[in-house]
Write a protein that holds these residues in place. Sequence first.
Motif, PDB file in Angstrom:
ATOM      1  N   UNK A 178      -8.628  -7.067 -28.420  1.00  0.00           N
ATOM      2  CA  UNK A 178      -7.619  -6.192 -27.958  1.00  0.00           C
ATOM      3  C   UNK A 178      -7.600  -5.064 -28.968  1.00  0.00           C
ATOM      4  N   UNK A 179      -7.708  -3.765 -28.589  1.00  0.00           N
ATOM      5  CA  UNK A 179      -8.130  -2.573 -29.441  1.00  0.00           C
ATOM      6  C   UNK A 179      -6.991  -1.607 -28.979  1.00  0.00           C
ATOM      7  N   UNK A 180      -6.421  -0.788 -30.242  1.00  0.00           N
ATOM      8  CA  UNK A 180      -5.753   0.404 -29.837  1.00  0.00           C
ATOM      9  C   UNK A 180      -6.514   1.370 -29.114  1.00  0.00           C
ATOM     10  N   UNK A 181      -5.841   2.179 -28.160  1.00  0.00           N
ATOM     11  CA  UNK A 181      -6.541   3.156 -27.276  1.00  0.00           C
ATOM     12  C   UNK A 181      -6.763   4.287 -27.895  1.00  0.00           C
ATOM     13  N   UNK A 234     -13.006  -3.413 -19.189  1.00  0.00           N
ATOM     14  CA  UNK A 234     -11.383  -3.250 -19.792  1.00  0.00           C
ATOM     15  C   UNK A 234     -10.760  -4.373 -18.707  1.00  0.00           C
ATOM     16  N   UNK A 235     -10.453  -5.415 -19.411  1.00  0.00           N
ATOM     17  CA  UNK A 235      -9.745  -6.435 -18.622  1.00  0.00           C
ATOM     18  C   UNK A 235      -8.538  -6.742 -18.479  1.00  0.00           C
ATOM     19  N   UNK A 236      -7.758  -5.899 -19.493  1.00  0.00           N
ATOM     20  CA  UNK A 236      -6.163  -5.810 -19.548  1.00  0.00           C
ATOM     21  C   UNK A 236      -5.723  -4.896 -20.387  1.00  0.00           C
ATOM     22  N   UNK A 237      -4.648  -4.248 -20.108  1.00  0.00           N
ATOM     23  CA  UNK A 237      -4.272  -3.222 -20.954  1.00  0.00           C
ATOM     24  C   UNK A 237      -2.566  -3.019 -21.193  1.00  0.00           C
ATOM     25  N   UNK A 238      -2.098  -2.278 -21.899  1.00  0.00           N
ATOM     26  CA  UNK A 238      -0.698  -1.962 -22.003  1.00  0.00           C
ATOM     27  C   UNK A 238      -0.529  -0.316 -21.807  1.00  0.00           C
ATOM     28  N   UNK A 277      -6.113  -1.929 -25.065  1.00  0.00           N
ATOM     29  CA  UNK A 277      -6.924  -2.427 -23.915  1.00  0.00           C
ATOM     30  C   UNK A 277      -7.470  -3.627 -24.587  1.00  0.00           C
ATOM     31  N   UNK A 278      -7.553  -4.649 -23.668  1.00  0.00           N
ATOM     32  CA  UNK A 278      -8.277  -5.788 -23.841  1.00  0.00           C
ATOM     33  C   UNK A 278      -9.557  -5.693 -23.150  1.00  0.00           C
ATOM     34  N   UNK A 279     -10.526  -5.701 -24.028  1.00  0.00           N
ATOM     35  CA  UNK A 279     -11.893  -5.427 -23.597  1.00  0.00           C
ATOM     36  C   UNK A 279     -12.936  -6.700 -23.790  1.00  0.00           C
ATOM     37  N   UNK A 280     -14.167  -6.845 -22.920  1.00  0.00           N
ATOM     38  CA  UNK A 280     -14.950  -7.618 -22.964  1.00  0.00           C
ATOM     39  C   UNK A 280     -15.821  -7.631 -24.398  1.00  0.00           C
ATOM     40  N   UNK A 281     -16.136  -8.128 -25.421  1.00  0.00           N
ATOM     41  CA  UNK A 281     -16.910  -8.011 -26.235  1.00  0.00           C
ATOM     42  C   UNK A 281     -17.966  -9.056 -26.336  1.00  0.00           C
ATOM     43  N   UNK A 282     -19.135  -8.579 -26.986  1.00  0.00           N
ATOM     44  CA  UNK A 282     -20.573  -9.437 -27.005  1.00  0.00           C
ATOM     45  C   UNK A 282     -20.978  -9.733 -28.480  1.00  0.00           C
ATOM     46  N   UNK A 283     -21.480 -10.943 -28.497  1.00  0.00           N
ATOM     47  CA  UNK A 283     -22.047 -11.148 -30.123  1.00  0.00           C
ATOM     48  C   UNK A 283     -23.344 -10.135 -30.122  1.00  0.00           C
ATOM     49  N   UNK A 284     -23.604  -9.407 -31.026  1.00  0.00           N
ATOM     50  CA  UNK A 284     -24.302  -8.449 -31.251  1.00  0.00           C
ATOM     51  C   UNK A 284     -25.930  -9.278 -30.981  1.00  0.00           C
TER      52      UNK A 284
END
Length: 552
Positions: A178-181, A234-238, A277-284
């Motif tokens: 979950x990251x600020x826009x 982007x999977x979810x957002x406010x 925004x809720x985003x997909x993230x991946x292991x480096x």
Amino acid sequence: MTGVKHMKWWGWGVEGVGFHWQDKPAFRPFVQKAVALDVKVPPSKPIAFEDLTVPAPILADELRETLERIVGLGYALTDDESRVVHTFGKSIRDLLRIRRNELGRVPDIVVYPADEAQVQGVVDAAAEAGAVIIPFGGGSNIAGSLEPIPGEQRTVISLDMGRLNRVLEIDEYSGLARIQAGAQGPDLEEQLNSKGWTLGHFPDSFTHSTLGGWVATRSSGMQSDKYGDIADIARGLRMVRPGELVVLRPLPSTSTGPSVREMIIGSEGRLGVITEVWVNVHRQPAVREVQAYFFPTWDAGLAAMHEIAESDASPSITRVSDARESGFSLATRKESKGFSAVAQNTLMNVLKRRGWNLDDMCLSFIGYEGTSKHVSYEKRLVGSIVRKHGGIGVGKGPGALYDQKKFDTPYLRDFLLDRGAAADVSETAAPWSKLKSVYDNTIAAANRAYDELGVHGWIMCHLSHSYHSGACLYFTFAFKHDENPVAQYQVVKDAIQQAFVDSGATLSHHHAVGLEHAPWMEEDISTGGVHLMQALFDAADPQGILNPGKIL
Ligand code: FAD
């Protein structure tokens, strides 16, 4: 001081960084041939800030005081520089106009909310006062997505998201963050990397654009083949709207009617202000490599990219440049010395002996990520497809260089502008079966436009962002302009955009619509599609205060 970083008002990136040609021996003759410009001409300086004519703000004291109360003193600015920085994006049209002191309508006040509650306060105050709200991310768009509509009589508030720049939470088990826009690319990658994660979204504008901007413009990064476009990520957002908040929880998929998430993605501030925004993230990944290949012709390169997309291979980047862009890439290399120069000469001699015409040769970069075993497997699969199409691998060196330099290339545009040449880009996407004709028609249309203008122009292209059914074609065009560069640019830009839609391609793969691409919307999505979208905007924003005039 708000603590928010901005690009320089007259060009790309930060002050003091620029493009230099003296260490690149092939660059001067290349530009001379491409656009009949001698880069040795003394550069002109952009207009001094004091010489800009900045219109006085249209701002009632009451609204200013309300906004100051909401965001705090020092975070509601009306000085000329803040207002000018927030007027435009970074298209060539924007840069030409700002350099020519053609500012048009400038926002009246710039506010920097610190959290979602303050965003809601600002939006509600704007609605109450009937003022226009234009959300501002990094200001890097190139579609005219930020400028107020000409002659706007209402107060225009630029809402800068720069203080909302934190990664708030990581759901490690689901691979979601979950990251600020307002977080810019480097801010959010640093925060994610420190915990071993990556977003994997790297547009060329990465250093100066924001998560909210990416979502609002349907952005795509160079590793989209693996990580997806922002619409996938982007999977979810406010999103804050006048008097309400839209909350979409992160879901891998859902069947809840027409997708509100998809309506917001690409909405360019016309539906509200995205705050998180809720985003997909991946292991480096353990290994990350960009390998370079040469193909004897553009057709061979295109066919190979198509076959890679159809195959079991899943590289993170697929990119091939046409012969002109390959020539440009080779011309922007630093001088090779010693072993590297000998190796390059040997390679060119081998290719000539194979019967290649080096003027037709096309440079390709393919990216690989994962465990070393996975990367080796992928490289073998791709290598056999490359060879089948007559291509040859040239190792990691050029790929590593491309990877390091990719965020510096935009500075070249300012360098050319200082010397009287305009350069910009137009990009599109089409099914594999149409790509060749889209390419041919676009090159022909640009050349006709150059003939019409009587200028010596240049156009080059690469394919990137491959999908199951097609890919993106990215064109860069340049010409030496006369004293009316905006009108000349418009002739070339119009010709290219028209060629896209006439050839069955879209008006833009990832640069959004803004004002610049709006004229082609009906041809792109049909009259019925425009009616549907207009109905959405009218119903969602009956006052017409949310970044009006953009997209439609
Ligand atoms: P801004 O330019 O500030 O705003 C763009 C639009 O989004 C505006 O309509 C604005 O109102 C709206 N907006 C911004 N933030 C919000 C928010 N929080 N809520 C609601 N609306 C908001 N794009 C790519 O996709 N891939 C690339 O590789 C790429 N390369 C580029 C290279 C260069 C040199 C340049 C100049 C541009 C490039 N772009 C690229 C285009 C640009 O960077 C993108 O459009 C980017 O997504 C814009 O983000 P931003 O934060 O700068 O948004």
